[in-house]
Design an enzyme around this catalytic site. Structure first.
Site, PDB file in Angstrom:
ATOM      1  N   GLU A   1      29.798   5.622  16.031  1.00 31.08           N
ATOM      2  CA  GLU A   1      30.332   4.187  16.400  1.00 31.08           C
ATOM      3  C   GLU A   1      31.882   4.231  16.430  1.00 31.08           C
ATOM      4  O   GLU A   1      32.414   4.337  15.510  1.00 31.08           O
ATOM      5  CB  GLU A   1      29.965   2.946  15.200  1.00 31.08           C
ATOM      6  CG  GLU A   1      30.345   1.544  15.822  1.00 31.08           C
ATOM      7  CD  GLU A   1      30.260   0.772  14.529  1.00 31.08           C
ATOM      8  OE1 GLU A   1      31.188  -0.075  14.133  1.00 31.08           O
ATOM      9  OE2 GLU A   1      29.319   0.562  13.553  1.00 31.08           O
TER      10      GLU A   1
ATOM     11  N   CYS B   1      34.570  -4.471  13.484  1.00 28.54           N
ATOM     12  CA  CYS B   1      34.190  -3.447  14.615  1.00 28.54           C
ATOM     13  C   CYS B   1      33.626  -4.415  15.924  1.00 28.54           C
ATOM     14  O   CYS B   1      33.696  -4.165  17.095  1.00 28.54           O
ATOM     15  CB  CYS B   1      33.233  -2.533  14.218  1.00 28.54           C
ATOM     16  SG  CYS B   1      31.828  -3.028  13.271  1.00 28.54           S
TER      17      CYS B   1
END
Length: 509
Positions: A245, A282
């Site tokens: 990620e 995020c």
């Protein structure tokens, strides 16, 4: 040459707290991986794995005070936020224990011989096996939920894979404490401590991804760091899966009708989402398409008031603070960019939240403004004011992959009127999770969750949150015309383990 020390640092002052460890040498990385590889058979029993995960959750709860204190001292994220994150982490461990008990993740399929098919079908029996040792790269911004005890570790252990975690330098003391808790939980069930390994150091991270006994890796962090590890995983003599990620802009589209109907509410909600955790999520909304006109003006006015009332905060480390300050300065200097609330330094060790505005036409056609289409980690967002639907479409067509995309609609549009369906279809290719009339910060741990998206959001199509995260650490194998006496019990006709399966085309639960 002596190994470099690993220090715990207080981000509120920039001062060293204590030496926690030393950076792992190649030999120490090799020992950790070899020990984890040797521990694989100990994780073969599903009942033991599930009990281990539940004990880990219990022990994390029993040591909550010490863990939260350590994490707050190293991250400045605050006891309230960290207590909630630890509760989420414990829930995630228990959720994966339930996944292991149920057994559906094994994806058992049994097909008996059938001479009538073309070509004829032999006896085929398929299920999934653990890959082996998983390298886990801890995240800076989630010292629990995406670090040593986080989703990568929990799902890998649930799959039957030992882990070796590369600790993040922003919270090394917390990493050591949590690793000791997980190892205590392992010992309660007769498992070797090596099922959870821990190493420190930048070079150790590279040694880990290159180790021939590492079978897969999970990463949460920057595009630059993740891409370097992804490339290293692919360059090995035997490439391995790398589930990274990396970065996400998380675009938001506010329709004209939505802004007219509830612009103030949307502005306040945006402020809360973009400043949550000092903008260090995020899934922080980093680009918001807002219409020109009265409704959009009310949204921006509400956003201005709410962000102006936000207290300065501490970022996770000085490097991130420096990068944030440089990033917002460079963005604010672009032509036609204004700052209704200027993001920047809030003090010697803090940053002040803010946001920038720009005409959407600049983003639609002007490569000079491409920096505004990149994530800026910290409490800032970009509000792009559009004049018509064509500008929205043009901006969306230039966006990279994202973890999330959000659409704010009016009541009539949500009921099927206007361009709601069209805009939803335009956002769907951009992200792994598409929200309507909400905010992306906050990722529920649920079976249907998808926390991953097109590159650079992630390097694969998998999820790092939710039950299906376990699939990253498994590989399918099919046995053909194999005598049942030689097969594992999972593939016996009588189904002695009571597993969900597909048997001759029929689902059995």
């Amino acid at each position: 040459m002596a190994a470099a020390p690993v220090w715990s640092v207080d981000p509120r002052t920039g001062k060293r707290r204590e030496q926690v460890a030393v950076e792992a040498t190649p030999r120490e990385v090799d020992r950790a991986v070899a020990a984890a590889h040797a521990a694989r058979p100990a994780l073969a029993d599903r009942a033991v794995r599930a009990a281990f995960l539940r004990s880990a959750a219990d022990l994390l709860g029993a040591t909550e005070a010490a863990l939260v204190e350590a994490a707050d001292a190293e991250t400045a994220l605050g006891p309230v936020r960290l207590t909630g994150e630890l509760a989420r982490t414990r829930y995630q461990l228990r959720a994966f224990a339930d996944v292991v008990d149920e057994g559906a993740y094994l994806d058992v399929v049994i097909d008996h011989p059938d001479a009538t098919t073309t070509p004829p079908t032999p006896d085929l029996r398929r299920y999934k096996l653990p890959l082996g040792v998983v390298a886990v790269y801890a995240a800076s911004n989630f010292p629990f939920a995406f670090s040593v005890p986080g989703g990568d570790t929990a799902s890998a252990l649930a799959a039957g894979c030992p882990v070796v975690v590369k600790a993040h330098p922003d919270h090394p003391a917390t990493s050591e404490l949590v690793a000791s808790v997980l190892r205590r939980a392992a010992a309660e069930h007769g498992l070797p401590q090596a099922v959870v390994g821990l190493v420190h150091g930048f070079d150790a991270g590279l040694d880990l991804i290159r180790h021939p006994l590492v079978a897969a890796a999970g990463f949460t962090g920057s595009v630059r760091g993740g891409r370097a590890l992804f490339d290293a995983a692919a360059a090995r003599p035997v490439p391995i899966p790398f589930h990274g990620e990396l970065g996400s802009l998380n675009p938001v589209v506010v329709t004209e009708d939505a802004a007219a109907e509830r612009g103030e509410e949307i502005g306040t909600g945006l402020a809360g989402s973009m400043t949550l955790g000092v903008g260090q999520f995020c899934v922080k909304p980093g680009l918001v398409l807002v219409p020109e006109g009265a409704g959009g003006d009310r949204l921006v006015k509400s956003l201005t008031a709410a962000v102006s009332d936000t207290e300065p905060g501490v970022l996770l480390d000085q490097r991130m603070r420096d990068t944030f300050l440089a990033g917002v300065t460079e963005r604010a200097s672009l032509p036609d960019v204004t700052a209704p609330v200027t993001p920047g330094a809030g003090g010697a060790h803090t940053v002040a939240a803010g946001f920038l505005t720009v005409p959407a036409a600049r983003l639609a056609a002007d490569g000079a403004h491409d920096l505004l289409l990149e994530e800026c980690f910290g409490p800032v967002t970009v509000v792009a004011r559009y004049t018509d639907g064509d500008e929205v479409t043009a901006v969306l067509s230039r966006l990279p992959g994202n973890l999330s995309a959000t659409l704010h609609l009016s009541a009539d549009e949500a009921a099927g009127g206007g361009r709601g369906a069209e805009l939803l279809a335009a956002l769907t290719p951009l992200a792994g999770r598409v929200l309507v009339n909400g905010w992306p910060t906050g990722v529920a741990v649920a079976p249907a969750q998808q926390h991953g998206g097109p590159y650079p959001a992630t390097t694969s199509t998998s999820t790092s949150v939710g039950a299906t995260a376990i699939e990253r650490w498994l590989r399918p194998v099919a046995y053909q015309n194999t005598p049942e006496a030689l097969l594992p019990p999972e593939l016996h006709d009588a189904n002695p383990l009571g597993l969900p399966r597909r048997y001759d085309g029929r689902l059995e639960h």
